[in-house]
Design an enzyme around this catalytic site. Structure first.
Site, short mmCIF file in Angstrom:
data_model
loop_
_atom_site.label_atom_id
_atom_site.label_comp_id
_atom_site.label_asym_id
_atom_site.label_seq_id
_atom_site.Cartn_x
_atom_site.Cartn_y
_atom_site.Cartn_z
CB ILE A 238 -3.04 -20.05 25.24
CG1 ILE A 238 -1.51 -19.95 25.35
CG2 ILE A 238 -3.20 -21.87 24.79
CD1 ILE A 238 -1.08 -20.63 26.83
CB ALA B 202 -10.94 -19.28 31.46
CG ASN C 93 7.74 -21.27 38.54
OD1 ASN C 93 8.78 -21.16 38.73
ND2 ASN C 93 6.86 -20.37 37.92
CB VAL C 94 10.00 -19.77 43.04
CG1 VAL C 94 10.33 -18.52 43.93
CG2 VAL C 94 10.94 -20.92 43.25
N GLY C 95 6.91 -18.75 43.69
CA GLY C 95 5.88 -17.79 43.66
C GLY C 95 4.68 -18.18 43.22
CD GLN C 96 3.49 -19.75 38.45
OE1 GLN C 96 3.96 -20.50 38.15
NE2 GLN C 96 2.71 -18.43 37.86
CE1 TYR D 292 -1.65 -20.49 36.34
CE2 TYR D 292 0.55 -21.63 36.35
CZ TYR D 292 -0.58 -21.04 35.64
OH TYR D 292 -0.58 -21.15 34.36
N PRO E 121 1.76 -26.77 29.20
CG PRO E 121 0.24 -24.97 28.21
CD PRO E 121 0.15 -25.96 29.35
CG PHE F 29 7.87 -20.48 31.23
CD1 PHE F 29 8.25 -21.54 31.87
CD2 PHE F 29 7.56 -19.27 32.05
CE1 PHE F 29 8.41 -21.72 33.13
CE2 PHE F 29 7.56 -19.36 33.47
CZ PHE F 29 8.13 -20.65 34.16
#
Ligand code: NDP
Length: 240
Positions: free
Chosen positions: A20, A83, A141-144, A147, A177, A179
């Site tokens: 991006i 970043a 979000n699952v697993g994040q 993040y 954003p 995905f």
């Protein structure tokens, strides 16, 4: 002919070597801005732009980059804190190292990308800051968990910076954003990718250029002069 008014504006994009960030560098370059990008490595990046090796997790490194950019291109008008990294896993499995890495790049890294420039922007009473958040920061979000926490944090940082900077004519916004097709999302397993695509009303992942246009709008002293403290979602109606 109308334009976004970015001609000759000095704009810095962090993590601009690929993905991006590289799309943002290219679009701004095409709009006539004087673009610098920072990254851990700059080879392979946009040859028209000024590439500076710098790590967003290290304030000294970003301060040195800021000095070089200002010296070579002039006073900075715009910053795109782009970043970012992922260290995904289910919450019970996330290690302290996973937390530290993601917090350092995605949250402290955004602050350290802005800090070396902000006083100059305040003195000149002009500037626009755009941080790249994420759909995960707003929706989760699952697993994040790590993040998402940083991407939500970036929104809070921009909203506070918008209030602090207002009296100096400096705006701060976030782009969130959905995905987007980059190396970051290449890591997603094919079956999961198909499942996600079905959840997106547009039935496709976004393109890096589609984020770049949103960033250009928020940088523009013409098009978004009264927009600050906002989150601009670019996600094909995945989360509204
Ligand atoms: P990529 O992984 O494709 O690119 C990220 C860039 O950031 C790379 O050039 C990387 O360098 C650089 N970078 C990583 N760590 C540092 C650091 N410490 N200092 C300087 N540069 C660094 O990611 P995307 O282009 O996909 O993502 C860009 C931004 O958009 C990120 O903030 C991401 O979280 C966000 N985003 C992305 C989405 C997507 O679907 N792709 C969705 C929502 C948000 P190197 O090549 O050396 O690793």
């Amino acid at each position: 002919m109308l334009s976004l008014g970015l001609e000759d504006k000095v704009i810095v994009v962090t993590g601009g070597n690929r993905g991006i960030g590289a799309a943002i560098v290219k679009l701004l370059q095409e709009m006539g801005a004087k673009v610098a990008f920072t990254d851990l490595a700059t080879d392979g990046g946009n040859a028209e732009a000024l590439g500076v090796v710098a790590n967003v997790t290290d304030l000294e490194s970003m301060t040195a980059a800021a000095a070089e950019i200002t010296d070579k291109l002039g006073p900075v008008y715009g910053i795109v804190a782009n970043a970012g990294i992922t260290k995904d896993n289910f919450f019970p499995k996330l290690t302290p190292a996973d937390w530290d890495a993601v917090l350092n790049v995605n949250l402290k890294g955004v602050a350290y990308s802005i800090k070396p420039f902000i006083e100059g922007m305040y003195e000149r009473k002009a500037g626009s800051i755009v941080a790249i958040s994420s759909i995960s920061g707003e929706r989760g979000n699952v697993g994040q968990t790590n993040y998402s926490a940083t991407k939500a944090g970036v929104i809070g940082m921009m909203k506070s910076l918008a209030r602090e900077g207002a009296r100096y004519g400096v705006r701060a916004n976030a782009v969130a954003p959905g995905f987007i097709d980059t190396e970051m999302t290449l890591a997603i397993r094919e079956d999961i990718r198909e499942k996600i695509t079905k959840e997106i009303p547009f039935r496709r992942f976004g393109k890096p250029e589609e984020i770049a246009w949103a960033v250009a709008f928020l940088l523009s002293p013409v098009a978004s002069s009264y927009v600050t403290g906002e989150v601009l979602r670019v996600n094909g109606a995945h989360h509204t």
